[in-house]
Design a protein around this motif. Structure first.
Motif, short mmCIF file in Angstrom:
data_model
loop_
_atom_site.label_atom_id
_atom_site.label_comp_id
_atom_site.label_asym_id
_atom_site.label_seq_id
_atom_site.Cartn_x
_atom_site.Cartn_y
_atom_site.Cartn_z
N THR A 19 2.35 13.15 8.81
CA THR A 19 1.56 12.58 9.89
C THR A 19 1.24 11.12 9.59
N ILE A 20 1.43 10.28 10.60
CA ILE A 20 1.12 8.85 10.54
C ILE A 20 0.03 8.59 11.57
N SER A 59 12.25 17.93 19.43
CA SER A 59 10.87 18.40 19.61
C SER A 59 10.07 18.46 18.31
N ARG A 60 10.70 18.23 17.16
CA ARG A 60 9.94 18.19 15.91
C ARG A 60 9.05 16.93 15.83
N PHE A 61 9.33 15.96 16.71
CA PHE A 61 8.50 14.76 16.79
C PHE A 61 7.40 15.00 17.83
N SER A 62 6.17 14.61 17.51
CA SER A 62 5.09 14.74 18.48
C SER A 62 4.05 13.65 18.26
N ASP A 69 -7.97 6.46 18.39
CA ASP A 69 -7.33 7.15 17.26
C ASP A 69 -6.13 7.97 17.71
N PHE A 70 -4.99 7.69 17.07
CA PHE A 70 -3.72 8.29 17.45
C PHE A 70 -2.99 8.80 16.21
N SER A 71 -2.19 9.84 16.43
CA SER A 71 -1.40 10.37 15.32
C SER A 71 0.01 10.67 15.78
N PHE A 72 0.92 10.62 14.83
CA PHE A 72 2.34 10.91 15.06
C PHE A 72 2.77 11.87 13.96
N THR A 73 3.40 12.97 14.35
CA THR A 73 3.76 14.02 13.40
C THR A 73 5.24 14.34 13.48
N ILE A 74 5.85 14.54 12.35
CA ILE A 74 7.20 15.08 12.28
C ILE A 74 7.11 16.42 11.56
N ASN A 75 7.48 17.48 12.27
CA ASN A 75 7.51 18.81 11.68
C ASN A 75 8.89 19.07 11.09
N SER A 76 8.92 19.67 9.91
CA SER A 76 10.17 20.02 9.25
C SER A 76 11.11 18.82 9.18
N LEU A 77 10.72 17.86 8.36
CA LEU A 77 11.45 16.60 8.19
C LEU A 77 12.93 16.86 7.90
N GLN A 78 13.79 16.14 8.61
CA GLN A 78 15.24 16.25 8.43
C GLN A 78 15.77 15.01 7.71
N PRO A 79 16.94 15.10 7.08
CA PRO A 79 17.47 13.94 6.34
C PRO A 79 17.58 12.67 7.19
N GLU A 80 17.87 12.83 8.48
CA GLU A 80 18.04 11.67 9.35
C GLU A 80 16.70 11.05 9.78
#
Lengths: 108, 127
Positions: A19-20, A59-62, A69-80
């Motif tokens: 999460t960023i 859809s892993r990006f949200s 206040d804002f957040s950015f999440t990547i679920n199940s990070l992939q190599p790319e």
């Protein structure tokens, strides 16, 4: 408008969730976007209006948040997904179009 | 094919001028808000200038106001950036970008998300 993005870098493994965050200096409603940039390439829009997924983006990006206040999440990070991510606000007319300082995501 | 192709970058001395061009294809250029965004070597992103569609309202970052001019040719689907009085700190890759419409007042709208990017053209200001 100031936009403070954190962390500036993070290390993660494939399969992790990361999460960023971005914090705006004042209320910007949902006027915030997220981009991904890989070395030697232009940025790519991932999320617009704080939480809307750009067509074609997995859809892993949200994204989430409202106001300051804002957040950015990547679920199940992939190599790319190892890249640098930026937030960008567009509140007001004319907008300041301020970018956050970026978050570099690299492999642990 | 959706495409933005920049040209015109290069090496210029401090105080010199350069004109960047961007050829657009694959979308209705005349209806689109357009912008220039730059990235200094190893640094983050900085918006430089934008121009709205047919009304051609323009706006500039404080760092370039009075020195740079953005313009468009809707007949030939082209975007331009005239850069005068160049400084070392203007050294960067300059991206031609299409913008979604963002926040609006009762009379006008500004740009929002940047949803299409060219590959960029490098401008180096050095003696």
């Amino acid at each position: 408008i100031q936009v403070t993005q954190s962390p500036s870098s993070l290390s993660a493994s494939v399969g992790d969730t990361i999460t960023i965050t971005c914090q705006a200096s004042h209320d910007i409603s949902n006027y915030l976007n997220w981009y991904q940039q890989k070395p030697g390439q232009p940025p790519k829009l991932l999320i617009y209006g704080a939480s809307n997924l750009e067509p074609g983006v997995p859809s892993r990006f949200s994204g989430n948040g409202f106001g300051t206040d804002f957040s950015f999440t990547i679920n199940s990070l992939q190599p790319e997904d190892f890249a640098t991510y930026y937030c960008q606000e567009y509140d007001d007319v004319p907008p300041a179009l301020t970018f956050g300082g970026g978050t570099k995501v690299d492999i642990k | 094919q959706l495409q933005l192709v920049e040209s015109g970058g290069g090496l210029v001395k401090p105080g010199g001028s350069l004109r960047l061009s961007c050829a657009a294809s694959g979308f209705t250029f005349r209806d689109s808000y357009m912008a220039w965004i730059r990235q200094a070597p190893g640094k983050g992103l900085e918006w430089v200038a934008y121009i709205t569609n047919s009304l051609s309202d323009t706006n500039y970052a404080a760092s370039v106001k009075g020195r740079f001019t953005i313009s468009r040719d809707n007949t030939n689907d082209a975007l331009f950036l005239q850069m005068n009085s160049l400084r070392a700190e203007d050294t960067a890759v300059y991206y031609c970008v299409r913008a979604q419409i963002g926040a609006c007042t009762s009379t006008r709208c500004g740009p929002g998300a940047f949803d299409m990017w060219g590959q960029g053209t490098l401008v180096t200001v050095s003696s």
